[in-house]
Design a protein around this motif. Structure first.
Motif, PDB file in Angstrom:
ATOM      1  N   LEU A 173       0.851  -1.202   0.000  1.00 51.43           N
ATOM      2  CA  LEU A 173       0.000   0.000   0.000  1.00 51.43           C
ATOM      3  C   LEU A 173       0.886   1.250   0.000  1.00 51.43           C
ATOM      4  N   HIS A 174       0.524   2.227  -0.827  1.00 55.52           N
ATOM      5  CA  HIS A 174       1.261   3.497  -0.912  1.00 55.52           C
ATOM      6  C   HIS A 174       0.749   4.390   0.236  1.00 55.52           C
ATOM      7  N   ARG A 175       1.699   5.013   0.996  1.00 52.66           N
ATOM      8  CA  ARG A 175       1.262   5.726   2.205  1.00 52.66           C
ATOM      9  C   ARG A 175       1.858   7.134   2.288  1.00 52.66           C
ATOM     10  N   PRO A 176       1.526   8.009   1.346  1.00 54.43           N
ATOM     11  CA  PRO A 176       2.083   9.360   1.393  1.00 54.43           C
ATOM     12  C   PRO A 176       1.436  10.212   2.502  1.00 54.43           C
ATOM     13  N   VAL A 177       2.240  11.116   3.057  1.00 55.21           N
ATOM     14  CA  VAL A 177       1.765  11.968   4.161  1.00 55.21           C
ATOM     15  C   VAL A 177       1.093  13.216   3.604  1.00 55.21           C
ATOM     16  N   TYR A 178      -0.011  13.618   4.191  1.00 55.91           N
ATOM     17  CA  TYR A 178      -0.704  14.867   3.826  1.00 55.91           C
ATOM     18  C   TYR A 178      -1.087  15.635   5.089  1.00 55.91           C
ATOM     19  N   THR A 179      -1.530  16.876   4.863  1.00 57.42           N
ATOM     20  CA  THR A 179      -1.850  17.767   5.976  1.00 57.42           C
ATOM     21  C   THR A 179      -3.344  18.044   5.994  1.00 57.42           C
ATOM     22  N   VAL A 180      -3.901  18.107   7.174  1.00 61.41           N
ATOM     23  CA  VAL A 180      -5.293  18.538   7.287  1.00 61.41           C
ATOM     24  C   VAL A 180      -5.278  20.063   7.215  1.00 61.41           C
ATOM     25  N   VAL A 190      -8.200  18.617   2.465  1.00 62.70           N
ATOM     26  CA  VAL A 190      -6.815  18.231   2.196  1.00 62.70           C
ATOM     27  C   VAL A 190      -6.444  18.809   0.838  1.00 62.70           C
ATOM     28  N   ASP A 191      -5.371  19.592   0.769  1.00 64.12           N
ATOM     29  CA  ASP A 191      -4.969  20.213  -0.494  1.00 64.12           C
ATOM     30  C   ASP A 191      -3.786  19.448  -1.077  1.00 64.12           C
ATOM     31  N   VAL A 192      -4.040  18.825  -2.221  1.00 66.65           N
ATOM     32  CA  VAL A 192      -3.050  17.938  -2.839  1.00 66.65           C
ATOM     33  C   VAL A 192      -2.350  18.688  -3.971  1.00 66.65           C
ATOM     34  N   PHE A 193      -1.025  18.841  -3.860  1.00 62.26           N
ATOM     35  CA  PHE A 193      -0.245  19.472  -4.929  1.00 62.26           C
ATOM     36  C   PHE A 193      -0.127  18.485  -6.087  1.00 62.26           C
ATOM     37  N   LEU A 194      -0.404  18.949  -7.301  1.00 63.81           N
ATOM     38  CA  LEU A 194      -0.409  18.054  -8.463  1.00 63.81           C
ATOM     39  C   LEU A 194       0.961  18.064  -9.130  1.00 63.81           C
ATOM     40  N   HIS A 195       1.580  16.915  -9.186  1.00 62.55           N
ATOM     41  CA  HIS A 195       2.906  16.818  -9.801  1.00 62.55           C
ATOM     42  C   HIS A 195       2.969  15.560 -10.651  1.00 62.55           C
ATOM     43  N   ASP A 196       3.891  15.528 -11.604  1.00 60.47           N
ATOM     44  CA  ASP A 196       3.972  14.396 -12.534  1.00 60.47           C
ATOM     45  C   ASP A 196       4.315  13.101 -11.802  1.00 60.47           C
ATOM     46  N   GLY A 198       2.811  11.212  -9.665  1.00 56.82           N
ATOM     47  CA  GLY A 198       2.449  10.969  -8.264  1.00 56.82           C
ATOM     48  C   GLY A 198       1.185  10.121  -8.177  1.00 56.82           C
ATOM     49  N   GLN A 199       1.267   9.001  -7.450  1.00 56.77           N
ATOM     50  CA  GLN A 199       0.088   8.136  -7.337  1.00 56.77           C
ATOM     51  C   GLN A 199      -1.047   8.859  -6.609  1.00 56.77           C
ATOM     52  N   ALA A 200      -0.719   9.510  -5.498  1.00 56.30           N
ATOM     53  CA  ALA A 200      -1.773  10.199  -4.740  1.00 56.30           C
ATOM     54  C   ALA A 200      -2.310  11.373  -5.537  1.00 56.30           C
ATOM     55  N   SER A 201      -1.382  12.085  -6.186  1.00 59.94           N
ATOM     56  CA  SER A 201      -1.812  13.265  -6.922  1.00 59.94           C
ATOM     57  C   SER A 201      -2.714  12.872  -8.095  1.00 59.94           C
ATOM     58  N   GLU A 202      -2.402  11.777  -8.790  1.00 54.86           N
ATOM     59  CA  GLU A 202      -3.273  11.329  -9.896  1.00 54.86           C
ATOM     60  C   GLU A 202      -4.617  10.831  -9.367  1.00 54.86           C
ATOM     61  N   TRP A 333       9.267  15.762   0.863  1.00 52.36           N
ATOM     62  CA  TRP A 333       9.296  14.821  -0.271  1.00 52.36           C
ATOM     63  C   TRP A 333      10.726  14.755  -0.786  1.00 52.36           C
ATOM     64  N   ARG A 334      11.016  13.709  -1.553  1.00 53.75           N
ATOM     65  CA  ARG A 334      12.343  13.640  -2.161  1.00 53.75           C
ATOM     66  C   ARG A 334      12.237  13.280  -3.628  1.00 53.75           C
ATOM     67  N   GLN A 335      13.157  13.831  -4.387  1.00 57.04           N
ATOM     68  CA  GLN A 335      13.231  13.575  -5.818  1.00 57.04           C
ATOM     69  C   GLN A 335      13.692  12.139  -6.024  1.00 57.04           C
ATOM     70  N   THR A 336      12.921  11.332  -6.771  1.00 62.63           N
ATOM     71  CA  THR A 336      13.406   9.971  -7.042  1.00 62.63           C
ATOM     72  C   THR A 336      13.457   9.746  -8.554  1.00 62.63           C
TER      73      THR A 336
HETATM   74  C1  FAD Z   1       4.399  15.990   7.165  1.00 64.07           C
HETATM   75  C2  FAD Z   1       4.097  16.073   5.666  1.00 64.07           C
HETATM   76  C3  FAD Z   1       2.987  16.774   5.235  1.00 64.07           C
HETATM   77  C4  FAD Z   1       2.700  16.875   3.864  1.00 64.07           C
HETATM   78  N1  FAD Z   1       1.589  17.555   3.468  1.00 64.07           N
HETATM   79  C5  FAD Z   1       1.295  17.650   2.139  1.00 64.07           C
HETATM   80  C6  FAD Z   1       0.104  18.327   1.691  1.00 64.07           C
HETATM   81  O1  FAD Z   1      -0.710  18.798   2.484  1.00 64.07           O
HETATM   82  N2  FAD Z   1      -0.102  18.434   0.345  1.00 64.07           N
HETATM   83  C7  FAD Z   1       0.770  17.884  -0.581  1.00 64.07           C
HETATM   84  O2  FAD Z   1       0.528  18.010  -1.783  1.00 64.07           O
HETATM   85  N3  FAD Z   1       1.879  17.207  -0.184  1.00 64.07           N
HETATM   86  C8  FAD Z   1       2.153  17.071   1.156  1.00 64.07           C
HETATM   87  N4  FAD Z   1       3.258  16.379   1.551  1.00 64.07           N
HETATM   88  C9  FAD Z   1       4.168  15.835   0.519  1.00 64.07           C
HETATM   89  C10 FAD Z   1       3.685  14.503  -0.065  1.00 64.07           C
HETATM   90  O3  FAD Z   1       3.637  13.520   0.948  1.00 64.07           O
HETATM   91  C11 FAD Z   1       4.687  14.021  -1.153  1.00 64.07           C
HETATM   92  O4  FAD Z   1       4.790  14.976  -2.177  1.00 64.07           O
HETATM   93  C12 FAD Z   1       4.293  12.667  -1.698  1.00 64.07           C
HETATM   94  O5  FAD Z   1       5.407  12.090  -2.345  1.00 64.07           O
HETATM   95  C13 FAD Z   1       3.143  12.762  -2.698  1.00 64.07           C
HETATM   96  O6  FAD Z   1       2.747  11.452  -3.012  1.00 64.07           O
HETATM   97  P1  FAD Z   1       2.415  10.977  -4.515  1.00 64.07           P
HETATM   98  O7  FAD Z   1       1.779   9.657  -4.379  1.00 64.07           O
HETATM   99  O8  FAD Z   1       1.686  12.080  -5.228  1.00 64.07           O
HETATM  100  O9  FAD Z   1       3.838  10.876  -5.177  1.00 64.07           O
HETATM  101  P2  FAD Z   1       4.837   9.625  -5.059  1.00 64.07           P
HETATM  102  O10 FAD Z   1       4.184   8.439  -5.710  1.00 64.07           O
HETATM  103  O11 FAD Z   1       5.251   9.513  -3.620  1.00 64.07           O
HETATM  104  O12 FAD Z   1       6.084  10.079  -5.901  1.00 64.07           O
HETATM  105  C14 FAD Z   1       6.107   9.918  -7.319  1.00 64.07           C
HETATM  106  C15 FAD Z   1       7.181  10.810  -7.904  1.00 64.07           C
HETATM  107  O13 FAD Z   1       6.830  12.169  -7.668  1.00 64.07           O
HETATM  108  C16 FAD Z   1       7.929  12.869  -7.096  1.00 64.07           C
HETATM  109  N5  FAD Z   1       7.378  13.895  -6.200  1.00 64.07           N
HETATM  110  C17 FAD Z   1       6.830  13.725  -4.962  1.00 64.07           C
HETATM  111  N6  FAD Z   1       6.410  14.901  -4.476  1.00 64.07           N
HETATM  112  C18 FAD Z   1       6.701  15.840  -5.418  1.00 64.07           C
HETATM  113  C19 FAD Z   1       6.523  17.241  -5.492  1.00 64.07           C
HETATM  114  N7  FAD Z   1       5.953  17.941  -4.499  1.00 64.07           N
HETATM  115  N8  FAD Z   1       6.938  17.883  -6.611  1.00 64.07           N
HETATM  116  C20 FAD Z   1       7.511  17.212  -7.637  1.00 64.07           C
HETATM  117  N9  FAD Z   1       7.729  15.872  -7.623  1.00 64.07           N
HETATM  118  C21 FAD Z   1       7.317  15.197  -6.518  1.00 64.07           C
HETATM  119  C22 FAD Z   1       8.770  11.823  -6.378  1.00 64.07           C
HETATM  120  O14 FAD Z   1      10.120  12.193  -6.324  1.00 64.07           O
HETATM  121  C23 FAD Z   1       8.572  10.613  -7.280  1.00 64.07           C
HETATM  122  O15 FAD Z   1       9.515  10.626  -8.323  1.00 64.07           O
HETATM  123  C24 FAD Z   1       3.559  16.257   2.921  1.00 64.07           C
HETATM  124  C25 FAD Z   1       4.666  15.523   3.370  1.00 64.07           C
HETATM  125  C26 FAD Z   1       4.931  15.438   4.734  1.00 64.07           C
HETATM  126  C27 FAD Z   1       6.124  14.627   5.199  1.00 64.07           C
END
Ligand code: FAD
Length: 336
Positions: A173-180, A190-196, A198-202, A333-336
């Motif tokens: 299971l994918h477990r990304p952290v978000y903020t209330v 919950v405000d989700v930033f849209l980035h290329d 990203g499983q949660a973002s899509e 988050w970290r660049q992968t």
């Molecule tokens: C305490 C905490 C609170 C957070 N709150 C929020 C929140 O409220 N809203 C929010 O949008 N995010 C928030 N984040 C960040 C979020 O958890 C990460 O961006 C996460 O990786 C998004 O999951 P994903 O499934 O979209 O992408 P993933 O499937 O995890 O990553 C896929 C790819 O996207 C890249 N990626 C991840 N994040 C970004 C980014 N921001 N910009 C560009 N590339 C990226 C990764 O390097 C990877 O290559 C928070 C993180 C923490 C630790």
């Protein structure tokens, strides 16, 4: 709530050292430190050990509520399993964890609405089934998302030693952290930033209202109460920064530094009479935050962004010398 586990053998001093290292590494206050006992505070409660000499030693955990107790127990068991697997194998808690139950901080929520907040943010409004532990003291949580090609997900269960057993392989299971961003009793935004990529973002863009979603939490830091602040972060931190701004008293003074990767700066950051906002690009972030921190002696420095920016910030004298109890500098988050 307090639980303990008695462990046989002479491992007290090794375990004491392990816990003290943990406290130093994470800046956790030591509440009690004697030859025969140790007690450490964490965001979730307190944990420690007591020497029982020939009878071995006792590991103790104390927390408010089942959710916090579980988080503390889960991370302590994982840590012990990494360094002392023989001790982890002996753990049997006084409250006899029921193998196979769901972790107490796991729940399903309903998506009430999914709306485009701005060009790069999707706002989800969720209705929590267990809202009680959510509030200003712990404003983060994890979505628990099965892979899109997994129609029959398995959810986490408790193991007998109190740790969480997560499905693996195809069922992982994918477990990304978000903020209330905002909470209205059982309802959260919950405000989700849209980035290329990203499983949660899509998922957030495609999700329909009425859908059930699993999550685990809350946890992490909370809002602040400080007279002087620096609040700094990239898009992933805008929701947390915004929530903190709204909770600060009117007399607070300070700076808000918003790192923007995009040309548009269209996230609705709330106005605060005592805070001056500045939008900066990636090349200027570290300089702007360290300079603001040097003007914020005695105040609170809060910063969150990607690992590259955060590592660079942590290496700045202005941040490294700011008192640990007065700063939160976190990788979001970290660049992968
Ligand atoms: C305490 C905490 C609170 C957070 N709150 C929020 C929140 O409220 N809203 C929010 O949008 N995010 C928030 N984040 C960040 C979020 O958890 C990460 O961006 C996460 O990786 C998004 O999951 P994903 O499934 O979209 O992408 P993933 O499937 O995890 O990553 C896929 C790819 O996207 C890249 N990626 C991840 N994040 C970004 C980014 N921001 N910009 C560009 N590339 C990226 C990764 O390097 C990877 O290559 C928070 C993180 C923490 C630790």
């Amino acid at each position: 709530m307090k639980v303990y586990s008695d462990i046989d053998g002479l491992g007290f001093s090794t375990m004491r050292k392990l816990m003290l290292n943990e406290a130093t590494e994470h800046g956790l206050p030591v509440l009690e430190q004697g030859e025969n006992r140790l007690r450490i505070k964490s965001d979730y409660g307190a944990f420690g050990i007591i020497d029982r000499s020939a009878n071995g030693f006792r590991i103790e955990i104390e927390a408010d509520g089942a959710g916090n107790l579980h988080v503390l127990r889960d991370s302590l068991v994982a840590h012990i399993a990494d360094f002392q697997p023989d001790v982890a194998a002996q753990i049997a808690w006084s409250d006899a964890v029921q193998d196979g139950l769901r972790p107490p901080n796991f729940q399903f929520a309903k998506v009430k609405a999914a709306t485009r907040l701005s060009a790069s943010f999707q706002r989800l409004t969720l209705v929590l089934s267990k809202p009680d532990s959510f509030g200003d003291r712990a404003i983060h949580f994890r979505f628990v998302l099965p892979r899109p090609d997994n129609p029959a997900p398995e959810w986490p269960t408790l193991a007998a030693n109190g740790s969480t057993r997560w499905p693996e392989g195809d069922k992982a299971l994918h477990r990304p952290v978000y903020t209330v961003r905002a909470q209205r009793r059982a309802e959260i935004d919950v405000d989700v930033f849209l980035h290329d990529g990203g499983q949660a973002s899509e998922w957030a863009v495609g999700v329909a209202s009425g859908t059930s979603v699993a999550l685990i939490g809350p946890g992490g830091g909370g809002v602040l109460d400080a007279a002087r602040v620096v609040l700094a972060g990239d898009e992933t931190a805008y929701p947390a920064i915004s929530r903190i701004i709204e909770s600060l008293p009117g007399q607070t003074r300070g700076k808000v530094i918003l790192l923007s990767h995009a040309k548009q700066q269209d996230y609705p950051v709330p106005h605060h009479v005592g805070l001056t906002p500045a939008w900066v690009g990636p090349d200027d972030f570290v300089r702007a935050v360290s300079s603001a921190a040097s003007d914020c002696m005695g105040g609170y420095v809060w910063a969150a962004a990607d690992a590259g920016q955060i590592n660079a910030l942590r290496n700045c004298d202005e941040i490294a010398h700011h008192p640990k109890a007065q700063r939160y500098v976190a990788t979001y988050w970290r660049q992968t």
